[in-house]
Enzyme design. Structure first.
Site, PDB file in Angstrom:
ATOM      1  N   ASN A   7       0.872  -1.172   0.000  1.00  0.00           N
ATOM      2  CA  ASN A   7       0.000   0.000   0.000  1.00  0.00           C
ATOM      3  C   ASN A   7       0.911   1.224   0.000  1.00  0.00           C
ATOM      4  O   ASN A   7       1.433   1.621   1.039  1.00  0.00           O
ATOM      5  CB  ASN A   7      -0.898  -0.042   1.239  1.00  0.00           C
ATOM      6  CG  ASN A   7      -1.836   1.144   1.317  1.00  0.00           C
ATOM      7  OD1 ASN A   7      -1.744   2.079   0.524  1.00  0.00           O
ATOM      8  ND2 ASN A   7      -2.724   1.126   2.285  1.00  0.00           N
ATOM      9  N   ARG A  91      -2.684  -1.862  -3.396  1.00  0.00           N
ATOM     10  CA  ARG A  91      -3.858  -1.023  -3.201  1.00  0.00           C
ATOM     11  C   ARG A  91      -3.753   0.156  -4.165  1.00  0.00           C
ATOM     12  O   ARG A  91      -2.723   0.845  -4.188  1.00  0.00           O
ATOM     13  CB  ARG A  91      -3.899  -0.514  -1.768  1.00  0.00           C
ATOM     14  CG  ARG A  91      -4.982   0.501  -1.573  1.00  0.00           C
ATOM     15  CD  ARG A  91      -5.081   0.955  -0.157  1.00  0.00           C
ATOM     16  NE  ARG A  91      -6.207   1.851  -0.038  1.00  0.00           N
ATOM     17  CZ  ARG A  91      -6.143   3.059   0.509  1.00  0.00           C
ATOM     18  NH1 ARG A  91      -5.004   3.510   0.991  1.00  0.00           N
ATOM     19  NH2 ARG A  91      -7.200   3.811   0.589  1.00  0.00           N
ATOM     20  N   HIS A 180     -12.879   3.586  -0.096  1.00  0.00           N
ATOM     21  CA  HIS A 180     -12.853   2.563   0.971  1.00  0.00           C
ATOM     22  C   HIS A 180     -13.565   1.282   0.535  1.00  0.00           C
ATOM     23  O   HIS A 180     -14.068   0.530   1.366  1.00  0.00           O
ATOM     24  CB  HIS A 180     -13.522   3.052   2.278  1.00  0.00           C
ATOM     25  CG  HIS A 180     -12.915   4.273   2.872  1.00  0.00           C
ATOM     26  ND1 HIS A 180     -13.683   5.329   3.310  1.00  0.00           N
ATOM     27  CD2 HIS A 180     -11.641   4.623   3.105  1.00  0.00           C
ATOM     28  CE1 HIS A 180     -12.899   6.275   3.787  1.00  0.00           C
ATOM     29  NE2 HIS A 180     -11.640   5.869   3.668  1.00  0.00           N
ATOM     30  N   HIS A 208     -17.606   2.921   7.702  1.00  0.00           N
ATOM     31  CA  HIS A 208     -16.147   2.936   7.845  1.00  0.00           C
ATOM     32  C   HIS A 208     -15.793   4.291   8.456  1.00  0.00           C
ATOM     33  O   HIS A 208     -15.801   5.314   7.770  1.00  0.00           O
ATOM     34  CB  HIS A 208     -15.497   2.740   6.466  1.00  0.00           C
ATOM     35  CG  HIS A 208     -13.993   2.802   6.492  1.00  0.00           C
ATOM     36  ND1 HIS A 208     -13.197   1.689   6.313  1.00  0.00           N
ATOM     37  CD2 HIS A 208     -13.144   3.836   6.680  1.00  0.00           C
ATOM     38  CE1 HIS A 208     -11.926   2.036   6.393  1.00  0.00           C
ATOM     39  NE2 HIS A 208     -11.872   3.340   6.609  1.00  0.00           N
ATOM     40  N   LEU A 209     -15.523   4.288   9.759  1.00  0.00           N
ATOM     41  CA  LEU A 209     -15.308   5.552  10.470  1.00  0.00           C
ATOM     42  C   LEU A 209     -13.880   5.613  10.988  1.00  0.00           C
ATOM     43  O   LEU A 209     -13.543   4.997  12.005  1.00  0.00           O
ATOM     44  CB  LEU A 209     -16.289   5.672  11.646  1.00  0.00           C
ATOM     45  CG  LEU A 209     -17.773   5.433  11.331  1.00  0.00           C
ATOM     46  CD1 LEU A 209     -18.621   5.561  12.592  1.00  0.00           C
ATOM     47  CD2 LEU A 209     -18.265   6.398  10.252  1.00  0.00           C
ATOM     48  N   ASN A 211     -10.001   8.130  10.216  1.00  0.00           N
ATOM     49  CA  ASN A 211      -9.571   9.481   9.944  1.00  0.00           C
ATOM     50  C   ASN A 211     -10.298   9.992   8.695  1.00  0.00           C
ATOM     51  O   ASN A 211     -10.776  11.109   8.646  1.00  0.00           O
ATOM     52  CB  ASN A 211      -8.066   9.449   9.724  1.00  0.00           C
ATOM     53  CG  ASN A 211      -7.452  10.720  10.200  1.00  0.00           C
ATOM     54  OD1 ASN A 211      -8.151  11.620  10.695  1.00  0.00           O
ATOM     55  ND2 ASN A 211      -6.171  10.833  10.011  1.00  0.00           N
ATOM     56  N   GLY A 212     -10.354   9.121   7.691  1.00  0.00           N
ATOM     57  CA  GLY A 212     -11.270   9.332   6.570  1.00  0.00           C
ATOM     58  C   GLY A 212     -12.456   8.415   6.815  1.00  0.00           C
ATOM     59  O   GLY A 212     -12.266   7.314   7.322  1.00  0.00           O
ATOM     60  N   ARG A 241     -11.700  16.808   7.159  1.00  0.00           N
ATOM     61  CA  ARG A 241     -12.463  17.100   5.932  1.00  0.00           C
ATOM     62  C   ARG A 241     -13.910  17.455   6.265  1.00  0.00           C
ATOM     63  O   ARG A 241     -14.490  16.872   7.187  1.00  0.00           O
ATOM     64  CB  ARG A 241     -12.418  15.894   4.996  1.00  0.00           C
ATOM     65  CG  ARG A 241     -11.019  15.617   4.500  1.00  0.00           C
ATOM     66  CD  ARG A 241     -10.952  14.369   3.667  1.00  0.00           C
ATOM     67  NE  ARG A 241     -10.060  13.380   4.252  1.00  0.00           N
ATOM     68  CZ  ARG A 241      -9.943  12.132   3.823  1.00  0.00           C
ATOM     69  NH1 ARG A 241     -10.677  11.713   2.810  1.00  0.00           N
ATOM     70  NH2 ARG A 241      -9.119  11.289   4.412  1.00  0.00           N
ATOM     71  N   ASP A 283      -8.154  14.107  15.913  1.00  0.00           N
ATOM     72  CA  ASP A 283      -8.153  12.759  16.468  1.00  0.00           C
ATOM     73  C   ASP A 283      -9.291  12.578  17.484  1.00  0.00           C
ATOM     74  O   ASP A 283      -9.403  13.336  18.448  1.00  0.00           O
ATOM     75  CB  ASP A 283      -6.795  12.516  17.156  1.00  0.00           C
ATOM     76  CG  ASP A 283      -6.594  11.065  17.492  1.00  0.00           C
ATOM     77  OD1 ASP A 283      -5.735  10.424  16.860  1.00  0.00           O
ATOM     78  OD2 ASP A 283      -7.301  10.553  18.395  1.00  0.00           O
ATOM     79  N   GLY A 333     -14.940   3.403  14.344  1.00  0.00           N
ATOM     80  CA  GLY A 333     -16.000   2.392  14.341  1.00  0.00           C
ATOM     81  C   GLY A 333     -15.647   1.171  15.182  1.00  0.00           C
ATOM     82  O   GLY A 333     -16.502   0.610  15.879  1.00  0.00           O
ATOM     83  N   ASN A 335     -13.184   1.054  17.640  1.00  0.00           N
ATOM     84  CA  ASN A 335     -12.724   1.323  19.015  1.00  0.00           C
ATOM     85  C   ASN A 335     -13.589   2.284  19.814  1.00  0.00           C
ATOM     86  O   ASN A 335     -13.596   2.221  21.042  1.00  0.00           O
ATOM     87  CB  ASN A 335     -11.306   1.899  18.969  1.00  0.00           C
ATOM     88  CG  ASN A 335     -10.348   0.950  18.297  1.00  0.00           C
ATOM     89  OD1 ASN A 335     -10.147  -0.163  18.756  1.00  0.00           O
ATOM     90  ND2 ASN A 335      -9.783   1.369  17.186  1.00  0.00           N
ATOM     91  N   GLU A 384      -8.205  -4.636   5.088  1.00  0.00           N
ATOM     92  CA  GLU A 384      -8.080  -4.375   3.649  1.00  0.00           C
ATOM     93  C   GLU A 384      -6.954  -5.197   3.034  1.00  0.00           C
ATOM     94  O   GLU A 384      -7.053  -5.664   1.908  1.00  0.00           O
ATOM     95  CB  GLU A 384      -7.865  -2.872   3.417  1.00  0.00           C
ATOM     96  CG  GLU A 384      -9.139  -2.096   3.700  1.00  0.00           C
ATOM     97  CD  GLU A 384      -8.939  -0.620   3.946  1.00  0.00           C
ATOM     98  OE1 GLU A 384      -9.238   0.170   3.060  1.00  0.00           O
ATOM     99  OE2 GLU A 384      -8.478  -0.259   5.050  1.00  0.00           O
TER     100      GLU A 384
HETATM  101  P1  AMP Z   1      -8.105   5.075  11.142  1.00  0.00           P
HETATM  102  O1  AMP Z   1      -8.004   6.143  10.104  1.00  0.00           O
HETATM  103  O2  AMP Z   1      -8.975   3.928  10.752  1.00  0.00           O
HETATM  104  O3  AMP Z   1      -6.745   4.624  11.632  1.00  0.00           O
HETATM  105  O4  AMP Z   1      -8.817   5.741  12.426  1.00  0.00           O
HETATM  106  C1  AMP Z   1      -8.242   6.824  13.102  1.00  0.00           C
HETATM  107  C2  AMP Z   1      -9.293   7.391  14.051  1.00  0.00           C
HETATM  108  O5  AMP Z   1      -9.682   6.365  14.982  1.00  0.00           O
HETATM  109  C3  AMP Z   1      -8.772   8.566  14.890  1.00  0.00           C
HETATM  110  O6  AMP Z   1      -9.761   9.582  14.942  1.00  0.00           O
HETATM  111  C4  AMP Z   1      -8.618   7.951  16.251  1.00  0.00           C
HETATM  112  O7  AMP Z   1      -8.783   8.879  17.286  1.00  0.00           O
HETATM  113  C5  AMP Z   1      -9.747   6.939  16.275  1.00  0.00           C
HETATM  114  N1  AMP Z   1      -9.531   5.957  17.357  1.00  0.00           N
HETATM  115  C6  AMP Z   1      -8.520   5.072  17.482  1.00  0.00           C
HETATM  116  N2  AMP Z   1      -8.617   4.426  18.674  1.00  0.00           N
HETATM  117  C7  AMP Z   1      -9.695   4.938  19.307  1.00  0.00           C
HETATM  118  C8  AMP Z   1     -10.297   4.725  20.578  1.00  0.00           C
HETATM  119  N3  AMP Z   1      -9.790   3.860  21.428  1.00  0.00           N
HETATM  120  N4  AMP Z   1     -11.417   5.428  20.885  1.00  0.00           N
HETATM  121  C9  AMP Z   1     -11.921   6.331  20.022  1.00  0.00           C
HETATM  122  N5  AMP Z   1     -11.377   6.593  18.819  1.00  0.00           N
HETATM  123  C10 AMP Z   1     -10.289   5.921  18.463  1.00  0.00           C
END
Ligand code: AMP
Length: 404
Positions: A7, A91, A180, A208-209, A211-212, A241, A283, A333, A335, A384
């Site tokens: 990737n 990817r 995604h 799919h929640l 960063n994007g 975004r 974040d 989504g 965590n 993925e």
């Molecule tokens: P990703 O792009 O899939 O890596 O997701 C990143 C997002 O997931 C960021 O906004 C992180 O703050 C959030 N995230 C990761 N771990 C947790 C957690 N334990 N509780 C809430 N959000 C989380």
């Protein structure tokens, strides 16, 4: 079949190596800060501590060389000779209208990918750098492109044409593509298995929640709508975004503030979303912490995020004329149980009854609704890379008529 998954992003290259028949990689890693001072390699082999190294990685080709060396490393590697790699899956973010599924890469595919560059100027060029480096360093090994857009190639025309003059679709291919796709594809398949069935029998909304973020309506196995579109800024607000906004805001702000098109794009792409509202961070963890401490803008940004996800679930239930399963995946989504609870509260009218105590976990694959909830909700960690490895194997085997 032994498969390497690559990737290749603008400044990072992620990799995973799957041995024949295995669903978890024996080694995986990432090189960050490619082309910058102080590039970092983080490499993990099953059963060993993570290896971290700062080293010069002047470009993507050098990065791929380092990855191939790591794969052959006596202690941290996974193979005696690179010839053990039978295929490489890549990817690729944008396949445009040319690709509705994964493909074996040849010169024509490379040309078609170059033609898509205008549609994904930030992503396709580094994807291509990774592909070209592998083709040069591992000549003769089949390469497969797996597209983020391909799963959404089943969108009906009324879902992908925007209500702007039709000639811009014809002239510039401006339409909804969606992204995604590999993740929506993987989690909808896995989620259906959790209900003891297959997705061709279900109406699913996949969220799919990360960063994007994007949401998709998967109607009996086919993506029929999705919240990302021509680009990756619309739908629900993301880390930085904007998500869906009234287009009238764009010329208004450009006129008031004298922004150029590039400045305006930067605001909507890099300075909006959770960061823009909270003025704290992109974040979710930082924002949740501040909200707990009483910060009003942090709390508002969480509310807005949850509100949009809820809205999309409702819209897509209407689009599919029904709903059986909602799936949460990616960083937030998987965590963020607090966010899942915010989204899923007060959705009983739609048949969703959240089991609050079952929902309180991070990063596992589980159902989080009550036994009598008509619509089930599942958390499915996305994968993925595994999906790319599976597709790569399928394509290469088909080409060879089933042998290895
Ligand atoms: P990703 O792009 O899939 O890596 O997701 C990143 C997002 O997931 C960021 O906004 C992180 O703050 C959030 N995230 C990761 N771990 C947790 C957690 N334990 N509780 C809430 N959000 C989380």
């Amino acid at each position: 079949m032994n498969i390497l998954v690559i990737n290749s992003g603008s400044s990072s290259i992620k990799y995973q190596y799957f041995k024949k028949g295995e669903t978890t990689p024996i080694v995986k890693g990432i090189i960050e800060r490619v082309g910058m001072e102080g590039a970092i390699l983080s490499h993990t082999k099953k059963g060993l501590d993570k290896l971290k190294k700062v080293l010069p990685v002047e470009n993507h080709k050098k990065g791929i060389e380092i990855i191939l060396d790591m794969l052959e490393d006596k202690k941290y590697g996974a193979l005696k000779s690179l010839s053990e790699i039978k295929a490489v899956g890549h990817r690729v973010v944008h396949g445009g209208e040319a690709f509705s599924g994964s493909v074996l890469i040849d010169d024509d595919v490379i040309k078609a990918l170059e033609d898509c560059t205008e549609l994904a100027p930030l992503h396709n060029p580094p994807n291509l750098l990774g592909i070209n480096a592998i083709r040069e360093l591992l000549p003769g090994i089949p390469n497969v492109a797996v597209f983020d857009t391909a799963f959404h190639s089943t969108l009906p025309k009324h879902a992908y044409i925007y209500a702007i003059p039709y000639k811009y679709y014809e002239k510039y291919k401006i339409r909804r593509y969606g992204f995604h796709g590999t993740s929506h594809d993987y989690v909808s398949t896995e989620g259906a298995k959790m209900l003891g069935t297959t997705r061709d029998k279900l109406k699913i909304v996949t969220c799919h929640l990360g960063n994007g973020s994007s949401i998709a309506a998967v109607d009996r196995g086919k993506s029929v709508d999705t919240s990302l579109g021509f680009g990756t800024m619309c739908g629900i607000p993301m880390g930085t975004r904007a998500g869906d906004i009234d287009p009238a805001i764009v010329p208004f702000l450009m006129e008031k503030e004298g922004f150029s098109a590039t400045e305006m794009r930067d605001i909507l792409y890099k300075k909006s979303g959770l960061l823009g509202i909270s003025e704290i961070s992109s974040d979710m963890r930082d924002i949740e912490k501040k909200a707990m401490e009483g910060d009003e803008k942090a709390a508002l940004s969480l509310k807005i995020f949850a509100y949009y996800v809820k809205k999309y679930i409702g819209m897509y239930a209407a689009v599919m004329n029904g709903l059986d399963l909602v799936i949460f995946t990616a960083g937030i989504g998987e965590n963020g149980w607090e966010m899942r609870e915010m989204i899923l509260s007060d959705m009983e009218f739609l048949g969703i009854k959240l089991d609050r105590s079952r929902n309180r976990f991070r990063g596992e694959q589980k159902i989080i609704t009550t036994e009598d909830s008509r619509v089930k909700v599942a958390v499915v960690p996305t994968n993925e890379e595994l999906m790319i490895a599976r597709d790569t194997e399928k394509i290469v085997k088909n080409r060879r008529g089933g042998d290895e």
